[in-house]
Design an enzyme around this catalytic site. Sequence first.
Site, PDB file in Angstrom:
ATOM      1  CG  LEU A   1      -8.064  28.358  13.922  1.00 45.84           C
ATOM      2  CD1 LEU A   1      -8.176  27.325  12.797  1.00 45.84           C
ATOM      3  CD2 LEU A   1      -9.404  28.507  14.629  1.00 45.84           C
TER       4      LEU A   1
ATOM      5  CG  ASN B   1      -8.977  27.863  23.696  1.00 42.38           C
ATOM      6  OD1 ASN B   1      -9.427  26.771  23.358  1.00 42.38           O
ATOM      7  ND2 ASN B   1      -7.873  27.968  24.425  1.00 42.38           N
TER       8      ASN B   1
ATOM      9  CG  HIS C   1      -6.034  26.479  28.753  1.00 45.98           C
ATOM     10  ND1 HIS C   1      -5.375  25.645  27.871  1.00 45.98           N
ATOM     11  CD2 HIS C   1      -5.280  26.521  29.876  1.00 45.98           C
ATOM     12  CE1 HIS C   1      -4.258  25.217  28.438  1.00 45.98           C
ATOM     13  NE2 HIS C   1      -4.174  25.738  29.652  1.00 45.98           N
TER      14      HIS C   1
ATOM     15  CG  ASP D   1      -3.663  36.615  20.890  1.00 44.51           C
ATOM     16  OD1 ASP D   1      -3.217  35.449  21.007  1.00 44.51           O
ATOM     17  OD2 ASP D   1      -3.339  37.545  21.663  1.00 44.51           O
ATOM     18  CD  GLU D   2      -1.240  37.676  17.245  1.00 47.96           C
ATOM     19  OE1 GLU D   2      -0.599  38.502  17.916  1.00 47.96           O
ATOM     20  OE2 GLU D   2      -2.454  37.779  17.027  1.00 47.96           O
TER      21      GLU D   2
ATOM     22  CG  ASP E   1      -3.400  28.205  25.870  1.00 51.67           C
ATOM     23  OD1 ASP E   1      -4.487  28.022  25.314  1.00 51.67           O
ATOM     24  OD2 ASP E   1      -2.626  27.273  26.157  1.00 51.67           O
TER      25      ASP E   1
ATOM     26  CD  GLU F   1     -12.630  22.540  31.150  1.00 58.05           C
ATOM     27  OE1 GLU F   1     -12.925  22.517  29.940  1.00 58.05           O
ATOM     28  OE2 GLU F   1     -11.732  21.829  31.627  1.00 58.05           O
TER      29      GLU F   1
HETATM   30  C1  GAR Z   1     -11.513  20.455  27.905  1.00 51.63           C
HETATM   31  O1  GAR Z   1     -11.126  20.137  29.216  1.00 51.63           O
HETATM   32  C2  GAR Z   1     -10.853  21.736  27.453  1.00 51.63           C
HETATM   33  O2  GAR Z   1     -10.674  22.669  28.487  1.00 51.63           O
HETATM   34  C3  GAR Z   1      -9.520  21.218  26.980  1.00 51.63           C
HETATM   35  O3  GAR Z   1      -9.832  20.026  26.295  1.00 51.63           O
HETATM   36  C4  GAR Z   1     -10.970  19.432  26.922  1.00 51.63           C
HETATM   37  C5  GAR Z   1     -11.967  19.102  25.838  1.00 51.63           C
HETATM   38  O4  GAR Z   1     -12.955  18.240  26.324  1.00 51.63           O
HETATM   39  N1  GAR Z   1      -8.874  22.162  26.116  1.00 51.63           N
HETATM   40  C6  GAR Z   1      -7.566  22.390  26.110  1.00 51.63           C
HETATM   41  O5  GAR Z   1      -6.779  21.774  26.826  1.00 51.63           O
HETATM   42  C7  GAR Z   1      -7.116  23.469  25.131  1.00 51.63           C
HETATM   43  N2  GAR Z   1      -5.780  23.892  25.412  1.00 51.63           N
HETATM   44  P1  GAR Z   1     -14.153  17.774  25.414  1.00 51.63           P
HETATM   45  O6  GAR Z   1     -13.585  17.359  24.063  1.00 51.63           O
HETATM   46  O7  GAR Z   1     -14.751  16.597  26.127  1.00 51.63           O
HETATM   47  O8  GAR Z   1     -15.124  18.924  25.284  1.00 51.63           O
END
Ligand code: GAR
Length: 194
Positions: free
Chosen positions: A96, A108, A110, A147-148, A151, A180
């Site tokens: 993005l 974000n 991660h 940022d650009e 991660d 998370e």
């Molecule tokens: C989550 O585990 C999030 O941390 C990961 O995608 C999943 C989304 O789950 N994100 C990444 O890996 C970004 N680099 P969800 O669609 O069920 O919320």
Amino acid sequence: MSHRLAVLVSGTGRHLENLATLSTDPAADFDAEIGLVISNRPGVGALDRAARFGLRAEVLQGVEGESDEAYGRRVFDLIRAADADTVILAGFLKKLWIPEDFAGRVINIHPSLLPAFGGKGCYGARVHRAVLARGCQVTGCTVHLVDEVYDNGPILLQRWCAVHPEDTPEALAARVFEEELLALPEALRRFWRR
Ligand code: GAR
């Protein structure tokens, strides 16, 4: 002050559901509403969840040959029109581009302890497989400003958990995801208090 979120998704939408639930629970200390959901993929579970919560959702797919900036401009035109002040990448897996007026307002989550196991191609189940292959004894999740660079932005909050010797990638993903679900809302509360 109440906040208005734009939540960007690509997949299942469990974070979207968690944020939607918190935003309608007066006891949750989560002073926000979801003004817009954007998915870069049609037909994903997150769109079903958005519909269940009565959230406005748009599918904005990338177009062949379109630059990151051109795609980003389309995304942020919608976000501005929806009057959102904070943008959450909740499992949004497309790069993005961020315009100046939203710098420092895109967040974000991660599923690793960044800067370990981040970067292009390192997302979702791939992260947990890599953590197990490396023999890590702890892992976790990171909420950070975007940022650009993938991660890379300043870290707002991390939560960690143990890796067990018998873990499968699925078992580990489930343990990290519990962290998370706590990390993202707590990071937002702190971010808005700053
Ligand atoms: C989550 O585990 C999030 O941390 C990961 O995608 C999943 C989304 O789950 N994100 C990444 O890996 C970004 N680099 P969800 O669609 O069920 O919320």
